[in-house]
Write an enzyme that holds these catalytic residues in place. Structure first.
Site, PDB file in Angstrom:
ATOM      1  N   CYS A 123      27.485  34.786  -2.228  1.00 28.08           N
ATOM      2  CA  CYS A 123      27.646  33.642  -3.144  1.00 28.08           C
ATOM      3  C   CYS A 123      29.061  33.067  -3.115  1.00 28.08           C
ATOM      4  O   CYS A 123      29.287  31.955  -3.581  1.00 28.08           O
ATOM      5  CB  CYS A 123      27.263  34.035  -4.562  1.00 28.08           C
ATOM      6  SG  CYS A 123      25.502  34.397  -4.723  1.00 28.08           S
ATOM      7  N   HIS A 266      30.423  28.800  -9.507  1.00 29.81           N
ATOM      8  CA  HIS A 266      29.143  29.285  -9.001  1.00 29.81           C
ATOM      9  C   HIS A 266      28.173  29.454 -10.172  1.00 29.81           C
ATOM     10  O   HIS A 266      28.510  30.059 -11.190  1.00 29.81           O
ATOM     11  CB  HIS A 266      29.368  30.626  -8.300  1.00 29.81           C
ATOM     12  CG  HIS A 266      28.091  31.289  -7.885  1.00 29.81           C
ATOM     13  ND1 HIS A 266      27.122  30.629  -7.172  1.00 29.81           N
ATOM     14  CD2 HIS A 266      27.619  32.540  -8.096  1.00 29.81           C
ATOM     15  CE1 HIS A 266      26.116  31.456  -6.961  1.00 29.81           C
ATOM     16  NE2 HIS A 266      26.387  32.611  -7.513  1.00 29.81           N
ATOM     17  N   ASN A 296      20.254  29.861  -9.298  1.00 33.58           N
ATOM     18  CA  ASN A 296      21.380  30.335  -8.482  1.00 33.58           C
ATOM     19  C   ASN A 296      21.047  30.070  -7.014  1.00 33.58           C
ATOM     20  O   ASN A 296      20.144  30.702  -6.460  1.00 33.58           O
ATOM     21  CB  ASN A 296      21.581  31.833  -8.746  1.00 33.58           C
ATOM     22  CG  ASN A 296      22.703  32.431  -7.904  1.00 33.58           C
ATOM     23  OD1 ASN A 296      23.175  31.820  -6.949  1.00 33.58           O
ATOM     24  ND2 ASN A 296      23.117  33.642  -8.269  1.00 33.58           N
TER      25      ASN A 296
HETATM   26  N1  COA Z   1      11.384  38.898 -17.953  1.00 35.46           N
HETATM   27  C1  COA Z   1      11.221  39.708 -19.010  1.00 35.46           C
HETATM   28  N2  COA Z   1      11.897  40.861 -19.139  1.00 35.46           N
HETATM   29  C2  COA Z   1      12.749  41.201 -18.173  1.00 35.46           C
HETATM   30  C3  COA Z   1      12.959  40.386 -17.048  1.00 35.46           C
HETATM   31  C4  COA Z   1      12.222  39.182 -16.959  1.00 35.46           C
HETATM   32  N3  COA Z   1      12.351  38.354 -15.918  1.00 35.46           N
HETATM   33  N4  COA Z   1      13.881  40.981 -16.257  1.00 35.46           N
HETATM   34  C5  COA Z   1      14.247  42.114 -16.857  1.00 35.46           C
HETATM   35  N5  COA Z   1      13.558  42.261 -18.007  1.00 35.46           N
HETATM   36  C6  COA Z   1      13.626  43.361 -18.976  1.00 35.46           C
HETATM   37  C7  COA Z   1      14.064  44.644 -18.342  1.00 35.46           C
HETATM   38  O1  COA Z   1      12.976  45.315 -17.738  1.00 35.46           O
HETATM   39  C8  COA Z   1      14.634  45.392 -19.497  1.00 35.46           C
HETATM   40  O2  COA Z   1      13.586  45.956 -20.226  1.00 35.46           O
HETATM   41  P1  COA Z   1      13.722  47.437 -20.860  1.00 35.46           P
HETATM   42  O3  COA Z   1      14.851  47.315 -21.851  1.00 35.46           O
HETATM   43  O4  COA Z   1      12.387  47.647 -21.464  1.00 35.46           O
HETATM   44  O5  COA Z   1      14.028  48.324 -19.700  1.00 35.46           O
HETATM   45  C9  COA Z   1      15.246  44.287 -20.351  1.00 35.46           C
HETATM   46  O6  COA Z   1      14.616  43.063 -19.940  1.00 35.46           O
HETATM   47  C10 COA Z   1      16.724  44.167 -20.203  1.00 35.46           C
HETATM   48  O7  COA Z   1      17.033  44.190 -18.823  1.00 35.46           O
HETATM   49  P2  COA Z   1      18.471  43.890 -18.303  1.00 35.46           P
HETATM   50  O8  COA Z   1      18.484  43.934 -16.805  1.00 35.46           O
HETATM   51  O9  COA Z   1      19.466  44.762 -19.018  1.00 35.46           O
HETATM   52  O10 COA Z   1      18.655  42.378 -18.799  1.00 35.46           O
HETATM   53  P3  COA Z   1      19.924  41.508 -18.836  1.00 35.46           P
HETATM   54  O11 COA Z   1      20.159  40.972 -20.176  1.00 35.46           O
HETATM   55  O12 COA Z   1      21.086  42.152 -18.124  1.00 35.46           O
HETATM   56  O13 COA Z   1      19.490  40.249 -17.938  1.00 35.46           O
HETATM   57  C11 COA Z   1      19.849  39.424 -15.733  1.00 35.46           C
HETATM   58  C12 COA Z   1      19.125  40.448 -16.585  1.00 35.46           C
HETATM   59  C13 COA Z   1      19.507  39.661 -14.273  1.00 35.46           C
HETATM   60  C14 COA Z   1      19.400  38.040 -16.157  1.00 35.46           C
HETATM   61  C15 COA Z   1      21.375  39.564 -15.962  1.00 35.46           C
HETATM   62  O14 COA Z   1      21.737  40.912 -15.848  1.00 35.46           O
HETATM   63  C16 COA Z   1      22.202  38.767 -14.995  1.00 35.46           C
HETATM   64  O15 COA Z   1      22.141  37.551 -14.966  1.00 35.46           O
HETATM   65  N6  COA Z   1      23.041  39.467 -14.204  1.00 35.46           N
HETATM   66  C17 COA Z   1      23.889  38.803 -13.254  1.00 35.46           C
HETATM   67  C18 COA Z   1      23.133  38.593 -11.999  1.00 35.46           C
HETATM   68  C19 COA Z   1      23.826  37.679 -11.064  1.00 35.46           C
HETATM   69  O16 COA Z   1      24.615  36.850 -11.460  1.00 35.46           O
HETATM   70  N7  COA Z   1      23.508  37.808  -9.791  1.00 35.46           N
HETATM   71  C20 COA Z   1      23.954  36.959  -8.777  1.00 35.46           C
HETATM   72  C21 COA Z   1      25.297  37.301  -8.327  1.00 35.46           C
HETATM   73  S1  COA Z   1      25.899  36.014  -7.351  1.00 35.46           S
END
Ligand code: COA
Length: 339
Positions: A123, A266, A296
């Protein structure tokens, strides 16, 4: 090539931009039908409502998007493709391992005099490429250089409940800029920064072989070709890194956030962008957000934002603009310009 005495310092102008999105869209409502998720969860956690994705049955891929974005940027700059000296294509989704996709892009765009290579910085790839291209122009080696960021990560998503933490984030696209040498030495980079931390490689990776999995993760062939991401780790990394990166770049240039007219960051997660904006007390219109419409788009994210901003008249010659990105590697980088 342009022979010039090394003492003659020259500037670099950003003279054109372009972007290309695939026609096909993927909404949160469509994702709800493919996996256990909800529009409400996605919007609240990421700010994303829609992405564009390539239709592989119609032959769409990184090559086509990148070629079209380049054509549009050259047209915007009123530059004949034959006047292009070099293309740097930032991508982590090349068509094949060989040849570099950049070679086929210059061929498709009719830029047959240009040298071309791919640069994979995940990215951060576009920002890294922009810095490299700038130095090649300022140093006198090339006069007209294109930098394209293009990615099609939808191809590497697992659109089911097991992959939902990642599949909701990514969309496809391409963005391009054209840089040109100028005698006005005030134009170009004011400061830049590029970093990597290879200890964090396993936070985002795409395995193809059993040996690609990090220690402690059992090899699983069903994951081959799909992005594996530790979302919460990447989130924490980004929330702390973005403001540090912006501050470091401002310090290098001897500027404050108030001196910068626009921050083009980004688009990874709306909450990460909001945290950076709050840290510097920036008004909403100084940190651009389009993640709601495109998700993204990896290396395409920053140049697509820039093209939208230029075409809306919100980024113009004379402004100071900071580009900021982070991503797999781990990598993070910035590029602060006097346009
Ligand atoms: N829909 C519903 N629930 C979801 C889900 C979705 N699409 N994805 C994850 N969950 C659930 C998980 O299973 C978890 O459930 P649990 O508590 O029962 O285990 C819960 O939501 C929390 O998961 P978590 O991964 O901690 O959520 P989060 O608040 O961190 O959000 C992202 C997840 C991916 C949106 C977030 O972590 C993020 O944006 N991270 C950065 C990623 C990024 O920028 N990547 C690119 C780099 S260039």
């Amino acid at each position: 090539m342009n022979a010039r005495p090394p003492s003659a310092r020259r500037g670099v102008r950003l003279v054109g931009t372009g972007r290309c999105l695939p026609e096909k869209t993927l909404s949160n409502a469509q994702l709800e039908r493919m996996m256990d998720t909800s529009d409400e969860w996605i919007v609240q956690r990421t700010g994303i409502r829609m992405r564009h994705v390539v239709d592989r049955d119609r032959g769409e891929s990184t090559l086509g998007l990148a070629s079209e974005a380049l054509r549009r940027a050259l047209a915007d700059a009123s530059i004949d493709p034959l006047d292009l000296d070099l293309l740097v294509l930032a991508t982590m989704t090349s068509e094949m391992m060989c040849p570099p996709t950049a070679c086929r892009v210059v061929h498709a765009a009719g830029a047959t005099r240009a040298a071309a290579f791919d640069l994979n910085g995940a990215c951060s790839g576009f920002v890294f490429s922009l810095n490299v291209a700038h130095e090649l122009v300022r140093g006198g080696a090339y006069r007209t250089v294109a930098v394209v960021g293009a990615d099609t990560l939808s191809v590497h998503m697992d659109y089911c409940t097991a992959g939902r933490g990642t599949a909701i984030l990514f969309g496809d696209g391409a963005g391009a800029v054209i840089l040109r040498a100028t005698d006005d030495a005030t134009k170009g980079l004011l400061a830049h920064s590029m970093h990597t931390d290879g200890t964090g490689w396993m936070e985002i990776y795409i395995p193809y072989h059993p040996t690609d999995f990090p220690e402690g993760t059992p090899p699983d062939p069903s994951r081959f070709g799909h992005v594996q991401m530790n979302g919460s780790s990447v989130f924490k990394f980004a929330v702390s890194t973005f403001p540090q990166l912006i501050q470091e770049t401002l310090d290098k240039a001897g500027l404050t956030a108030d001196d910068v007219d626009m921050f083009v960051c980004h688009q990874s997660n709306r909450r990460i962008l909001d945290a950076a904006r709050a840290r510097f007390g920036l008004p909403e219109d100084k940190l651009y957000v389009n993640i709601d419409r495109v998700g993204n788009t990896v290396a395409a994210s920053v140049p697509m934002c820039l093209d939208e901003l230029r075409r809306a008249g919100r980024v113009r010659e004379g402004m100071k603009v900071m580009f900021v990105a982070f991503g797999g590697g781990l990598t993070w980088g910035s590029s602060l310009w006097q346009l």
